[in-house]
Design an enzyme around this catalytic site. Structure first.
Site, PDB file in Angstrom:
ATOM      1  CB  CYS A 138      -0.514   7.545  -1.724  1.00  0.00           C
ATOM      2  SG  CYS A 138       0.612   7.990  -3.058  1.00  0.00           S
ATOM      3  CG  HIS A 178       1.732   3.447  -0.310  1.00  0.00           C
ATOM      4  ND1 HIS A 178       0.498   3.287  -0.905  1.00  0.00           N
ATOM      5  CD2 HIS A 178       2.381   4.375  -1.031  1.00  0.00           C
ATOM      6  CE1 HIS A 178       0.425   4.095  -1.968  1.00  0.00           C
ATOM      7  NE2 HIS A 178       1.553   4.777  -2.060  1.00  0.00           N
ATOM      8  CD  GLU A 214      -0.962   0.523   0.978  1.00  0.00           C
ATOM      9  OE1 GLU A 214      -0.857   1.283   1.967  1.00  0.00           O
ATOM     10  OE2 GLU A 214      -0.950   0.942  -0.211  1.00  0.00           O
TER      11      GLU A 214
END
Lengths: 232, 726
Positions: A86, A203, A205
């Site tokens: 990002c 993302h 994560e």
């Protein structure tokens, strides 16, 4: 394997990346302060999401001048593994470690939601645990994720297999409304020519634990770990 | 001076009190400080006596009202801080910055207590989206919340949005923030230790937000409101983010004695409140305040420039404090010290410009305002709503309800908010309550905001009880045990007896419901003067509820989880169309009495639901609220699995479908668990009604409703975007 998560003033996903590497992947991880100039202790650098320097001026435009970025560039030129997520992707573009630029989403709004991305190249250090064509469900959260590049750069990216992820629908079809931000050619993630530097808008994560709704992001972390251990 | 005090919003009596207190005429700077600190916004002078009846204690309350935020103990050495606040007037004047700085203010209230902010919730009220002005305000507010909150990395996880003509001239932007901390990190906004340094951190002070608390927040709107734009502060989320990290590091390393944010009334408020709370005096040398532009002491004292904090530190720890601020790239300068006595002394290049008792600023006047029941109440309650003609096509009515502005899907709003950052959000916006896991434990927090002002308009006492009951019910539906609440009370001009009656009745309802349901009120905010051109908004108390889920596996969503389950209604449906969304949307009426709420039944239904979830009997749960049982069932079906329901009812179809009777849940269970559920319910005298089964992709209710999931979904999900295009 030892990860370094770079912290710029205004980063806000550094703790999330740290958490996943530490608690889910159970690998070594440290924060790397933006004024640090030596990153040789790490096997992989993570440039996390957020709003470095408030994203004032332009996303990533100020962060690229942080002292740590010279070290990151040297690390990358030496073949070191670097992933920019990002805002981290935007910084890599601004720093010239990846080609192209980011524009505002065509909706002109910030968008936070799960999207589907298709893995276009499963031979990269970041995708070797995934099948080519496999669809991953991972969230995005950005206002400027509309990837752009000139025709020549775009053609080269495609030709050399540097386009790693494309936005798609659940069935893996690209084109149409599954592209959330207007990126050219539905591009969601790219690598440099050496494939050691990876930038992506989704993302991973946020998709690394079942309780958060998807574990597809784990495949990216597991790929780079496998690559590092020489099995990739 | 005479013109100045009036211009600053003080009454003649208040001015005389100041003169008596000081034994002399105040200086201009002093007058400016009193005008802010004694404003309605800062002093709660009209509300204080009424609020005293709220229950605020429980064994697990670590901090009740009076501090920057309330704090509860959630076990395992962890504490949760939370508060709800308004930023109505600034947002009505400049929607983006008004909403943005509203987020900034409430977030500072949370980390000021030592907690890391983990979530924001935004209750919003607008006029009709048919008006271009309202669409501008709506888009601006959403963008402001997104722009500021996303940058901070604090997820916006819930909220509610209602539209009503009563907000046309005065929109409401309320914001709630929740933070979590190790208990030992709790710090209060007080100054102690004579000789300790007073440190100002963060942004430079400028002319933005001069007198916001007195000029904007404590007066109603008229044709000059647009000219008040300079009173709106400008937000800088990047600096706020640095302040969060720097302050939490300072507290983690135990380097501070006290910490206070600068919000309304800026330096005036922070200095006088910290000194008053600590029972000490303070000397400030104002020339040390970093400025953005040339300003005089009067302007510096009343500026509401954002992203500033006041810290109290021992002299021997000062170097380390300043060092950490520098590392985060933040301004931090010593502007004074804690002194003996209780005098707040302010100097400007050696000249004393203020010398007043700190406590006199912090404890302003208290008013017992006259209250009188407004005449409209009996009128609206006595309207014969039984006489309305109900439309024959109930499918159409249901689709109209869920594509109406109040009940339609708000995804296009919450997708503009980062609701996932920090990796805690395990139930997303759009369910009854958002659920946030507490990392490294098996626990989670369930959080919700609620407030139906139409009910409160029709009956302030009952309407406010419903707000408490429903916020708690939302938390229960997600699997949480409600622990404590915060509130934001949005009303008109308290100097009007009819408005003050609404306020008193509303607070009485809040107090009674909170006491009965054993929910301490740990923080809150009052916003008066929500009027424009002499017309007040509906009285709008908003309740923010925090609950605890002991075991993360016991979280529930509203969605029907699989086919073949029994669909069961806990609680009774009665003919209660008064104040309903149906009556407003279909018949354009706001009339009747709001649904009755029986707190004993409410408690019984809630504990039945919690026990049922805890024992694994209840697999999904949704409370029935606006739009009644029909809308609740539709929402349960919209994730894909429908239901076929057939049951006997003595009520007319419209009444069963759209009455907004309280104390009800739609739950799903396996058939073999029905007896177990009945046993739980019977002990609490809670009615159990089996409605039918989950099945297929249609919602069928007797021969009243028969709709495909896809049709219901598109009606609900496309409506808001369509309206904004208009």
């Amino acid at each position: 394997m030892r990860f370094g998560v770079v912290v710029f003033p205004g980063s806000n996903c550094e703790m999330d990346c740290y958490y996943v590497i530490d608690k889910v992947l159970r690998e070594d991880v440290e924060y790397v302060w933006h004024q640090q100039t030596d990153v040789s202790a790490y096997d992989c650098l993570v440039l996390p999401g957020g709003f470095s320097y408030g994203d004032y001026l332009r996303c990533g435009a100020i962060a690229r001048f942080s002292p740590v970025m010279d070290a990151v560039a040297d690390f990358a030129r030496g073949g070191g593994l670097v992933i920019g997520i990002c805002n981290g992707f935007q910084i890599l573009l601004e720093a010239g470690l990846l080609p192209g630029a980011m524009l505002r989403n065509t909706s002109l709004s910030f968008i936070c939601r799960f999207v589907n991305v298709r893995v276009e190249n499963a031979d990269s250090p970041w995708t070797n645990a995934v099948r080519a064509g496999q669809v991953l469900r991972i969230p995005i959260a950005h206002g400027e994720g509309n990837y752009s590049a000139d025709a020549e750069t775009h053609a080269r990216l495609v030709e050399k297999g540097q386009v790693i992820l494309r936005y798609c629908d659940e069935a893996g079809e690209t084109g149409g409304p599954s592209n959330p931000n207007g990126s050219i050619d539905d591009i969601a993630g790219i690598c440099n020519e050496g494939f050691n530097v990876f930038g992506l808008m989704p993302h991973p994560e946020r998709a690394s634990e079942a309780i958060l709704g998807s574990t597809d992001g784990l495949l990216i972390w597991e790929s780079v770990m496998a690559h590092y251990r020489g099995r990739g | 001076m005479a013109e100045l005090y009036e211009e600053l919003g003080l009454s003649e009596d208040e001015y005389r009190d100041i003169v008596r207190l000081l034994g002399r005429e105040p200086s201009k700077v002093e007058l400016g400080m009193y005008s802010l600190m004694w404003s309605e916004h800062c002093s709660y002078k009209s509300s204080k006596m009424v609020l005293a009846q709220l229950p605020t204690r429980a064994s697990y309350v670590l901090q009740g009202p009076g501090e920057n935020a309330g704090i509860i103990d959630v076990g395992g050495g962890l504490a949760v801080a939370f508060k709800l606040e308004s930023h109505n007037h600034p947002s009505a004047v400049e929607p983006y910055q008004g909403a943005a700085t509203g987020i900034g203010g409430i977030v500072r209230d949370i980390f000021t207590m030592g907690a890391r902010p983990i979530a924001c919730l935004d209750p919003l009220r607008f006029g009709s989206l048919d008006s271009p002005r309202q669409r501008y305000l709506f888009n601006g507010v959403i963008a402001g919340i997104a722009g500021y909150g996303n940058c901070l990395g604090i997820p916006t996880v819930a909220g509610d949005i209602y539209f009503d003509e009563c907000y046309e001239g005065n929109i409401l932007v309320n914001v709630m923030c929740i933070g979590i901390m190790p208990k030992e990190n709790l710090i209060r906004g007080l100054a102690t230790g004579v000789g300790n340094a007073v440190v100002l951190m963060g942004n430079r002070t400028g002319r933005d937000g001069i007198g916001g608390a007195s000029i904007l927040a404590s007066q109603e709107f008229d044709e000059t409101s647009q000219e008040k734009r300079p009173s709106v502060q400008v937000g800088d989320p990047f600096t706020e983010k640095l302040l969060i990290e720097a302050c939490l590091e300072l507290l983690e390393k135990d380097l501070l004695v006290g910490l206070q944010d600068l919000g309304a009334a800026g330096i005036s408020c922070a200095c006088s409140e910290t000194a008053a709370r600590g029972g000490v005096g303070m000397r400030i040398d104002l020339e040390h305040v970093p400025l953005r532009e040339e300003m005089d002491p009067f302007e510096i004292m009343i500026s509401e420039s954002q992203e500033r904090m006041l810290a109290i530190a021992e002299p021997e720890k000062l170097d380390e404090v300043l060092g950490i601020c520098e590392r985060w790239g933040l301004n931090a300068v010593v502007i004074g010290e804690v002194t003996e006595g209780d005098t707040l002394e302010i100097n400007w290049y050696g000249e004393k410009v203020v010398e007043v008792p700190a406590s006199s600023l912090a404890s302003g006047p208290v008013y017992d305002r006259p209250a009188e029941k407004p005449s409209y109440i009996d009128e609206v309650q006595s309207v014969n709503i039984a006489a309305v003609d109900h439309p024959p096509d109930l499918n159409r009515v249901l689709l109209d309800l869920v594509s109406g502005p109040n009940l339609c899907d708000k995804r296009m709003v919450y997708e503009q908010y980062d609701h996932m950052v920090q990796l805690n959000t395990v139930i997303y916006p759009g369910s009854d309550a958002a659920v946030l896991r507490v990392k490294d434990t098996s626990k989670a927090l369930a959080v919700s905001v609620d407030g139906n002002s139409r009910y409160v308009y029709l009956d302030p006492y009952t309407g406010t009880q419903i707000a408490v009951a429903e916020a708690a019910r939302n938390v229960v539906a997600a699997g949480g045990v409600p622990m404590a609440l915060t509130n934001c009370l949005n009303f008109g001009n308290p100097e009007r007896p009819d408005i003050f009656w609404q306020f008193k009745e509303s607070v009485r309802g809040l107090a009674d419901a909170a006491r009965y349901l054993e929910l301490p009120v740990v923080s809150g905010n009052v916003s008066f003067y929500n009027e424009s051109f002499g017309t007040a908004i509906y009285p709008t108390p908003v309740v923010g509820m925090v609950g605890l889920i002991g075991n993360l596996d016991n979280r529930r969503t509203i969605a029907f989880p699989e086919e073949g389950l029994l669909v069961v209604m806990l609680g009774d449906t009665v003919d209660e169309l008064g104040g309903s969304e149906y009556l407003k949307l279909v018949h354009g009426m706001v009339a009747g009495r709001p649904p009755a709420v029986d707190l004993r039944m409410e408690k019984g239904v809630q504990t039945t639901c919690i026990e049922g979830i805890r024992r694994g009997i209840i697999l999904s749960a949704h409370d029935c609220s606006e739009g009644g049982a029909a809308v609740a069932l539709l929402e349960c079906s919209c994730s894909g699995i429908g239901a076929s329901l057939e049951f006997a009812s003595a009520l007319a179809p419209v009444s069963w479908l759209f009455s907004e009777s309280q104390s009800r849940f739609v739950v799903t269970i396996r058939e073999e668990e029905l007896e177990a559920l009945r046993k739980l319910a019977d002990g609490r005298k809670v009615p159990v009604h089996v409605l039918g089964r989950t099945s297929g992709d249609r919602l069928i209710i007797n021969d009243w409703i028969d709709l495909a999931v896809g049709e219901m979904r598109s009606a609900r999900e496309e409506a808001l975007e369509e309206r904004l295009k208009a």
